[in-house]
Design a protein around this motif. Structure first.
Motif, PDB file in Angstrom:
ATOM      1  N   ASP A   1      59.556  30.348  58.158  1.00 57.98           N
ATOM      2  CA  ASP A   1      60.152  31.689  58.014  1.00 57.98           C
ATOM      3  C   ASP A   1      60.236  32.109  56.555  1.00 57.98           C
ATOM      4  OD1 ASP A   1      60.506  31.828  60.780  1.00 57.98           O
ATOM      5  OD2 ASP A   1      62.470  30.864  60.665  1.00 57.98           O
TER       6      ASP A   1
ATOM      7  N   ASN B   1      65.808  34.515  51.092  1.00 53.21           N
ATOM      8  CA  ASN B   1      64.627  35.367  51.257  1.00 53.21           C
ATOM      9  C   ASN B   1      63.879  35.567  49.946  1.00 53.21           C
ATOM     10  OD1 ASN B   1      65.113  35.848  54.059  1.00 53.21           O
ATOM     11  ND2 ASN B   1      66.644  37.399  53.516  1.00 53.21           N
TER      12      ASN B   1
ATOM     13  N   GLU C   1      68.039  26.509  54.678  1.00 54.55           N
ATOM     14  CA  GLU C   1      66.972  27.121  55.467  1.00 54.55           C
ATOM     15  C   GLU C   1      65.634  26.970  54.751  1.00 54.55           C
ATOM     16  OE1 GLU C   1      67.823  31.133  56.574  1.00 54.55           O
ATOM     17  OE2 GLU C   1      69.957  30.745  56.866  1.00 54.55           O
ATOM     18  N   ASN C   2      64.577  27.359  55.457  1.00 52.81           N
ATOM     19  CA  ASN C   2      63.211  27.399  54.916  1.00 52.81           C
ATOM     20  C   ASN C   2      62.636  26.020  54.616  1.00 52.81           C
ATOM     21  OD1 ASN C   2      64.486  30.157  53.121  1.00 52.81           O
ATOM     22  ND2 ASN C   2      63.167  30.327  54.922  1.00 52.81           N
TER      23      ASN C   2
ATOM     24  N   ASP D   1      57.585  33.531  53.259  1.00 53.02           N
ATOM     25  CA  ASP D   1      56.227  33.929  52.891  1.00 53.02           C
ATOM     26  C   ASP D   1      56.084  34.352  51.429  1.00 53.02           C
ATOM     27  OD1 ASP D   1      57.639  36.249  52.981  1.00 53.02           O
ATOM     28  OD2 ASP D   1      56.365  37.260  54.453  1.00 53.02           O
TER      29      ASP D   1
END
Length: 570
Positions: free
Chosen positions: A132, A106, A126-127, A134
Motif C-alpha cells: 500500500d 503516506n 504500516e507499509n 507507491d
C-alpha cells in the motif's frame, strides 16, 4: 471559438456566446493547471531520484576510502563488507526499515499545514514490504540515507571483525536503529519532529540532512563496536601484550584510493544535502537546494584547510619540521561535510566557513583523543562522524537564519541562538530541542547496540581469530591474498621466539583451506580441538608462486614440537 460562433448564429444572442467563451476558457485553464501540477510532481520525483543516484555514489567513496586505509592483506575483505552494506541494507529497509521510519504517513515528510497536530508514535506500523505504498522515489532516497549510516561503521572495524557479525550488525542498524531515529526526527509522527503543531518546546529538532540522525548514529555505533571489539594486533600493545608507550601507526596500502574515495564522497554529499528538501517545484525551493550545495562546498574546503594547518602545527611542535599529512586533509574535508549536513539549508554562506573550520579542529582533537584512549579506528570514522555529527546538530541551534528558516520551513519563530541575540531575546529553544534530540539518539543507540555487540563478542562471532588477523582476512575468507600474494610489508615483522622446543617459521600463504609455512614447507590448519596443526608431509600443496613473507610472529600461540615431526599452535 468556431463552435461558439455557430451557437451564437443559431441562438442569435450575445449572452450565450459569452457564456460559451467563459466555459471553454475555464475548462482549458483547469486542464492547464492540472498539467502544471503533474509536471511539478514529476519534477520533484526526478529531483529526488537524481539526488538518490548521486548519494549512492557515496558507497563507492566509502569502499575506496576504506580499501586505501587498510593493509593489502585485508583489501578484498574490506571491499566486500562495504559492498554487502548496500545489499543487506536494501533488503532490511525494504522489509521493515521504511515501515518503522515512515509507515502510515503516506510518504508525507513536509505536510502542507504544519499547524495540524499529529499523534506521536515511537515507530511506524504500516507499509511493511512497501505494501500500500507507491512513493518509490522517497523510498530510494531514504534507503541511500540508511546505507550511508550503516557503512560508517565498516572502516572502524576493518581488519579484525568477522563476516557474520558484520552482516548481522548492518541489518540491525539499517532495519531498526536508523529507522527509529529517522522516525523520531523526520516523520510527522515523531516525538522530535519540527513539521507539526505539537512540537518539542514549540520548536522541534531540526536536522536537515542528518548530522545527528545519520552520522551521529553511525559514529556512536562505531565507537561502541570498536570499544567492545578491541584494537588491532600491535596497534597499542607489543607482542607480549605490554602496552606501547607510543602507539604504533598502521599505514594504509594506498593514498590514491583514499583521495579517490574522499572525492567520491564529496560528490555524493551534494545529493545527500540538496536532496533533503525533497521539492524543487518553485524557484524558492530550487534556490534552497542550491544554497545547500554552496554551503556544503565551503564547509568541506574550510574543514580541509583547518585540519591540515593544525596537523602541520602539531608536527612542527613535535619535530621542528612542518609536515602536511594527507590523511588529515582528507578527514578534515569529511568532517566539514558531516558538520554542515544538519544546517546546510538554514544558514548564510559565510557561516559555513566557520562551521567547516571548527569541524577541522574538532577532528584533530578528537582523533588524538581516541588514540590517547587507545580506541582503534582504522579510518578515523569516529572523530569524523560522531564528534562532528554532534557539532553539526549544535550548529543548527546556533546559526539558523530567520530568513532561511522562513524560506525552507515557512516559519521563523525559533531560530539560531546568535540570531536571537540580535532580536534582543536570547531565545535558545532550538538549541535546547536539538540537544535533547542528541541525548535521546545517544540513549537509544547505546541501549540497543551495546548489548548486541556484547552478545556477539561473548559468542565469539565478533572478533576474528588472532592468527587470521596476522595472515589477513583475505586469506581467511576469500581463498587467497590481495595482490596474488601477501606482500612482505603486510606481514608482521616480529620473530617467533626460538628455544629448544620452538621452531622459526615463515608464512607463505594459503592453499586449499590450509595456511602455508615457509622453511618447513608445512601447511597447518585448525582442528576441532582449536589447535593449529602443522604437517610436514604436505609440501606438494605449497603454491610455487608464493612470496616468502618476513618472519611472522604467531602472537599468543604456543609452539611446541611433538612426535611424528608435527608441531601444534594453541
Amino acid at each position: 471559438m468556431e463552435r461558439c460562433q455557430l451557437i451564437a448564429n443559431a441562438l442569435d444572442g450575445e449572452s450565450e456566446v459569452l457564456q460559451c467563451v467563459v466555459t471553454t476558457t475555464s475548462a482549458k485553464a483547469e486542464a492547464l493547471d492540472a498539467r502544471i501540477d503533474n509536471l511539478a510532481a514529476s519534477l520533484d520525483i526526478v529531483f529526488l531520484l537524481f539526488a538518490s543516484i548521486v548519494m549512492f555514489t557515496m558507497q563507492a567513496g566509502f569502499a575506496m576510502f576504506c580499501a586505501g586505509s587498510v593493509r593489502r592483506k585485508n583489501v578484498h575483505n574490506t571491499l566486500l563488507k562495504n559492498f554487502l552494506d548496500a545489499c543487506g541494507c536494501a533488503v532490511a529497509f525494504f522489509v521493515c526499515g521504511y515501515a518503522f521510519a515512515y509507515g502510515g504517513t503516506n510518504g508525507v515528510i513536509f505536510p502542507e499545514d504544519m499547524n495540524v497536530p499529529h499523534p506521536t508514535t515511537f515507530i511506524g506500523t504500516e507499509n511493511f514490504l512497501l505494501i500500500d505504498f507507491d512513493n518509490y522515489a522517497l523510498w530510494m532516497y531514504q534507503f541511500a540515507f540508511a546505507a550511508t549510516c550503516t557503512t560508517i561503521v565498516a572502516g572502524t572495524l576493518a581488519e579484525r571483525s568477522q563476516m557474520v557479525a558484520y552482516f548481522l550488525y548492518s541489518t540491525l542498524l539499517s532495519g531498526f536503529v536508523f529507522p527509529v531515529n529517522a522516525h523520531a526526527v523526520w516523520s510527522v509522527g515523531g516525538f522530535l519532529n519540527a513539521n507539526k503543531s505539537n512540537r518539542l518546546f514549540g520548536s522541534g529538532m531540526i536536522d536537515f540532512a542528518g548530522s545527528g540522525v545519520v552520522h551521529f548514529t553511525g559514529g556512536l555505533t562505531a565507537l561502541i563496536a570498536s570499544k567492545i571489539l578491541g584494537p588491532r594486533k600491535d596497534r597499542f600493545n607489543e607482542d607480549l601484550g605490554n602496552p606501547l608507550h607510543v602507539p604504533n601507526p598502521i599505514q594504509g596500502c594506498s593514498v590514491s584510493l583514499q583521495v579517490l574515495g574522499t572525492l567520491l564522497l564529496w560528490f555524493g554529499w551534494y545529493g545527500f544535502n540538496a536532496g533533503g528538501l525533497h521539492f524543487v517545484f518553485t524557484e524558492e525551493y530550487a534556490n534552497v537546494a542550491a544554497l545547500a550545495m554552496v554551503t556544503t562546498t565551503l564547509s568541506a574546503a574550510c574543514g580541509t584547510i583547518s585540519s591540515l594547518a593544525l596537523s602541520a602545527y602539531y608536527s612542527y611542535r613535535q619535530s621542528g619540521e612542518i609536515k602536511f599529512e594527507v590523511s588529515y586533509a582528507l578527514n578534515g574535508c569529511l568532517s566539514g561535510l558531516v558538520a554542515i549536513t544538519g544546517s546546510c539549508a538554514f544558514i548564510e554562506p559565510w557561516v559555513s566557513l566557520i562551521i567547516g573550520m571548527v569541524a577541522g579542529v574538532i577532528y584533530n582533537l578528537a582523533s588524538r583523543f581516541m588514540v590517547h584512549c587507545r580506541i582503534d579506528d582504522a579510518v578515523d570514522a569516529i572523530p569524523v562522524h560522531l564528534f562532528n555529527g554532534i557539532w553539526g546538530v549544535i550548529a543548527v541551534g546556533l546559526f539558523a537564519s530567520p530568513n532561511r528558516m522562513e524560506t525552507a520551513f515557512g516559519r521563523m519563530d525559533h531560530v539560531g541562538w546568535f540570531y536571537s541575540w540580535g532580536r534582543g531575546s536570547s531565545d535558545a529553544t532550538l538549541l535546547a530541542a536539538n540537544t535533547v534530540g542528541l541525548l535521546l539518539i545517544f540513549c537509544f543507540v547505546v541501549v540497543v547496540m551495546y548489548p548486541f555487540f556484547s552478545i556477539l563478542m561473548y559468542l565469539g562471532w565478533l572478533r576474528s581469530d588472532p592468527l587470521e588477523e596476522i595472515l589477513g582476512l583475505d586469506c581467511r575468507y576469500h581463498r587467497g591474498k590481495t595482490h596474488r600474494e601477501i606482500d612482505h610489508e603486510d606481514a608482521d615483522e616480529s620473530l617467533v621466539e626460538s628455544s629448544d622446543n620452538l621452531q622459526e617459521v615463515n608464512l607463505i600463504g594459503k592453499t586449499n583451506g590450509r595456511f602455508l609455512l615457509g622453511k618447513s614447507n608445512a601447511p597447518f590448519k585448525r582442528n576441532r580441538h582449536e589447535r593449529w596443526d602443522i604437517s610436514s608431509n604436505a609440501a606438494d600443496e605449497i603454491d610455487a608462486h608464493s612470496h616468502v613473507a618476513s618472519n611472522i610472529s604467531l602472537l599468543d600461540l604456543e609452539l611446541s614440537t611433538t612426535d611424528c615431526n608435527r608441531t601444534s599452535f594453541r
